[in-house]
Design a protein around this motif. Sequence first.
Motif, PDB file in Angstrom:
ATOM      1  N   ILE A 150      46.720  17.693  36.214  1.00  0.00           N
ATOM      2  CA  ILE A 150      47.713  18.713  35.852  1.00  0.00           C
ATOM      3  C   ILE A 150      48.946  18.054  35.249  1.00  0.00           C
ATOM      4  O   ILE A 150      49.516  18.544  34.264  1.00  0.00           O
ATOM      5  N   ARG A 151      49.366  16.915  35.799  1.00  0.00           N
ATOM      6  CA  ARG A 151      50.504  16.184  35.238  1.00  0.00           C
ATOM      7  C   ARG A 151      50.193  15.713  33.818  1.00  0.00           C
ATOM      8  O   ARG A 151      51.049  15.768  32.930  1.00  0.00           O
ATOM      9  N   ASN A 152      48.985  15.236  33.602  1.00  0.00           N
ATOM     10  CA  ASN A 152      48.588  14.807  32.250  1.00  0.00           C
ATOM     11  C   ASN A 152      48.635  15.974  31.274  1.00  0.00           C
ATOM     12  O   ASN A 152      49.039  15.819  30.121  1.00  0.00           O
ATOM     13  N   MET A 153      48.216  17.147  31.747  1.00  0.00           N
ATOM     14  CA  MET A 153      48.255  18.330  30.902  1.00  0.00           C
ATOM     15  C   MET A 153      49.687  18.695  30.526  1.00  0.00           C
ATOM     16  O   MET A 153      49.981  19.058  29.385  1.00  0.00           O
ATOM     17  N   LEU A 154      50.599  18.578  31.494  1.00  0.00           N
ATOM     18  CA  LEU A 154      51.992  18.947  31.240  1.00  0.00           C
ATOM     19  C   LEU A 154      52.681  17.977  30.272  1.00  0.00           C
ATOM     20  O   LEU A 154      53.566  18.374  29.515  1.00  0.00           O
ATOM     21  N   THR A 155      52.289  16.715  30.303  1.00  0.00           N
ATOM     22  CA  THR A 155      52.932  15.714  29.433  1.00  0.00           C
ATOM     23  C   THR A 155      52.278  15.628  28.056  1.00  0.00           C
ATOM     24  O   THR A 155      52.836  15.013  27.150  1.00  0.00           O
ATOM     25  N   ALA A 156      51.098  16.246  27.906  1.00  0.00           N
ATOM     26  CA  ALA A 156      50.422  16.212  26.599  1.00  0.00           C
ATOM     27  C   ALA A 156      51.181  17.101  25.613  1.00  0.00           C
ATOM     28  O   ALA A 156      51.760  18.124  25.996  1.00  0.00           O
ATOM     29  N   PRO A 157      51.213  16.746  24.312  1.00  0.00           N
ATOM     30  CA  PRO A 157      51.925  17.557  23.317  1.00  0.00           C
ATOM     31  C   PRO A 157      51.238  18.903  23.092  1.00  0.00           C
ATOM     32  O   PRO A 157      50.042  19.058  23.338  1.00  0.00           O
ATOM     33  N   GLY A 158      52.010  19.870  22.619  1.00  0.00           N
ATOM     34  CA  GLY A 158      51.467  21.190  22.299  1.00  0.00           C
ATOM     35  C   GLY A 158      51.629  22.180  23.427  1.00  0.00           C
ATOM     36  O   GLY A 158      51.831  21.806  24.596  1.00  0.00           O
ATOM     37  N   LEU A 159      51.551  23.473  23.093  1.00  0.00           N
ATOM     38  CA  LEU A 159      51.704  24.559  24.056  1.00  0.00           C
ATOM     39  C   LEU A 159      50.327  25.049  24.493  1.00  0.00           C
ATOM     40  O   LEU A 159      49.489  25.373  23.668  1.00  0.00           O
ATOM     41  N   THR A 160      50.102  25.079  25.787  1.00  0.00           N
ATOM     42  CA  THR A 160      48.823  25.547  26.326  1.00  0.00           C
ATOM     43  C   THR A 160      49.059  26.719  27.269  1.00  0.00           C
ATOM     44  O   THR A 160      50.181  26.977  27.700  1.00  0.00           O
ATOM     45  N   ARG A 161      47.968  27.396  27.590  1.00  0.00           N
ATOM     46  CA  ARG A 161      48.058  28.543  28.508  1.00  0.00           C
ATOM     47  C   ARG A 161      48.589  28.108  29.873  1.00  0.00           C
ATOM     48  O   ARG A 161      49.402  28.800  30.490  1.00  0.00           O
ATOM     49  N   SER A 162      48.139  26.939  30.330  1.00  0.00           N
ATOM     50  CA  SER A 162      48.567  26.455  31.642  1.00  0.00           C
ATOM     51  C   SER A 162      50.068  26.182  31.663  1.00  0.00           C
ATOM     52  O   SER A 162      50.749  26.469  32.655  1.00  0.00           O
ATOM     53  N   LYS A 163      50.600  25.645  30.570  1.00  0.00           N
ATOM     54  CA  LYS A 163      52.042  25.386  30.501  1.00  0.00           C
ATOM     55  C   LYS A 163      52.829  26.690  30.561  1.00  0.00           C
ATOM     56  O   LYS A 163      53.869  26.773  31.214  1.00  0.00           O
ATOM     57  N   VAL A 164      52.319  27.702  29.878  1.00  0.00           N
ATOM     58  CA  VAL A 164      52.997  29.006  29.883  1.00  0.00           C
ATOM     59  C   VAL A 164      53.003  29.592  31.297  1.00  0.00           C
ATOM     60  O   VAL A 164      54.018  30.106  31.779  1.00  0.00           O
ATOM     61  N   VAL A 165      51.849  29.512  31.981  1.00  0.00           N
ATOM     62  CA  VAL A 165      51.741  30.054  33.338  1.00  0.00           C
ATOM     63  C   VAL A 165      52.711  29.345  34.283  1.00  0.00           C
ATOM     64  O   VAL A 165      53.427  29.974  35.070  1.00  0.00           O
ATOM     65  N   LEU A 166      52.776  28.005  34.200  1.00  0.00           N
ATOM     66  CA  LEU A 166      53.681  27.257  35.067  1.00  0.00           C
ATOM     67  C   LEU A 166      55.141  27.575  34.759  1.00  0.00           C
ATOM     68  O   LEU A 166      55.982  27.596  35.658  1.00  0.00           O
ATOM     69  N   THR A 167      55.433  27.846  33.498  1.00  0.00           N
ATOM     70  CA  THR A 167      56.782  28.233  33.119  1.00  0.00           C
ATOM     71  C   THR A 167      57.171  29.558  33.769  1.00  0.00           C
ATOM     72  O   THR A 167      58.284  29.727  34.281  1.00  0.00           O
TER      73      THR A 167
END
Length: 251
Positions: free
Chosen positions: A14-31
Motif C-alpha cells: 500500500i505504501r508503494n502504491m501511495l508513492t507511485a506517480p499518478g492518480l489511482t482509485r486507491s489514492k482517491v479512497v484514502l484521501t
Amino acid sequence: IVKSPISLESLSSIRNMLTAPGLTRSKVVLTYIASALFLSQGDREIDKNATPIMIIEDIESRFHPSLLLSFWSLLSSTATQKIVTTNSGDLLSTVPLQSLRRLHRKFYDTTCFQVDPESSSLNNDDLRRIAFHIRMNRPMAFFARTWILVEGETEVWILTQIASILGISLACEGIRIIEFAQCGLKPLMKVATQLGIAFHVLTDGDEAGKKYAEVALNFIPKKRRDRHLTVIPQKDIEHYLYSQGYEKTFR
C-alpha cells in the motif's frame, strides 16, 4: 496466518502504491478517508496520542466481495480503532478471531458473545483447525444460530433433503450442517459455546462414532446431553435407514 486466514494487501504494498506517480482509485479512497477524519475533528483539540474511532455500518452493502476486501485493505492500514458491522463471512476471516463480536437478539434483548482472549480453552492447534475448516472454508457458519455437527458427507445430503421434504429450509432457520471428522469435535464445540451458537452432535453407532460421542459427552453438561447429542443406533446412517423401511431404496 491463523489470525487472518484470508490475506489482504500488505502495508508495504500500500505504501508503494501511495508513492507511485499518478492518480489511482486507491489514492482517491484514502484521501476521502483522511478528509472524513480531519473534518470530524471540527474545532475540538485532540490529544496527539489519541487514536480516532472509525465506525462503519454494513460495510459490504455497496461492494462486490473482491472490492470489499480491497477497500478493507486500505482501511486496515490506517492507524484508527475500528468498529464494523457486517454480514460478510469473508470479511470476518480477515481479522483475528478474538476481535469478533457476535450479536444475538432474542425478543427485545441483545446479547454480545466473543471468544475470550484470556481463555486457555482454545490452544494453537484448535485455532489452526478453526481457521482452516470454518474461517477459510465456511465463514458464513458464524452467522448460523445452530450447528449440526456430523461425521461425513452422507449426513449432509440426507439431513438437508429430509428437512426439505418436511418443508424446512435449514438456511432460513439459521441451521448449518458441518462435517467435523477432519476438524475435530472439540474445537467446534468450544468456539460454538463461546460465540453463543447452539450445537447438536450426530455420530454413527460404530466404534469411531462411539469415540466421538465420548468426546462430546465429556464436553456437554449431563443435564443437556439429550439436547446436544444423538448416536445413530446402527453402524451408520445408511444402515439405520435400511432397517427403517428403506431397504428397497438402497438396493
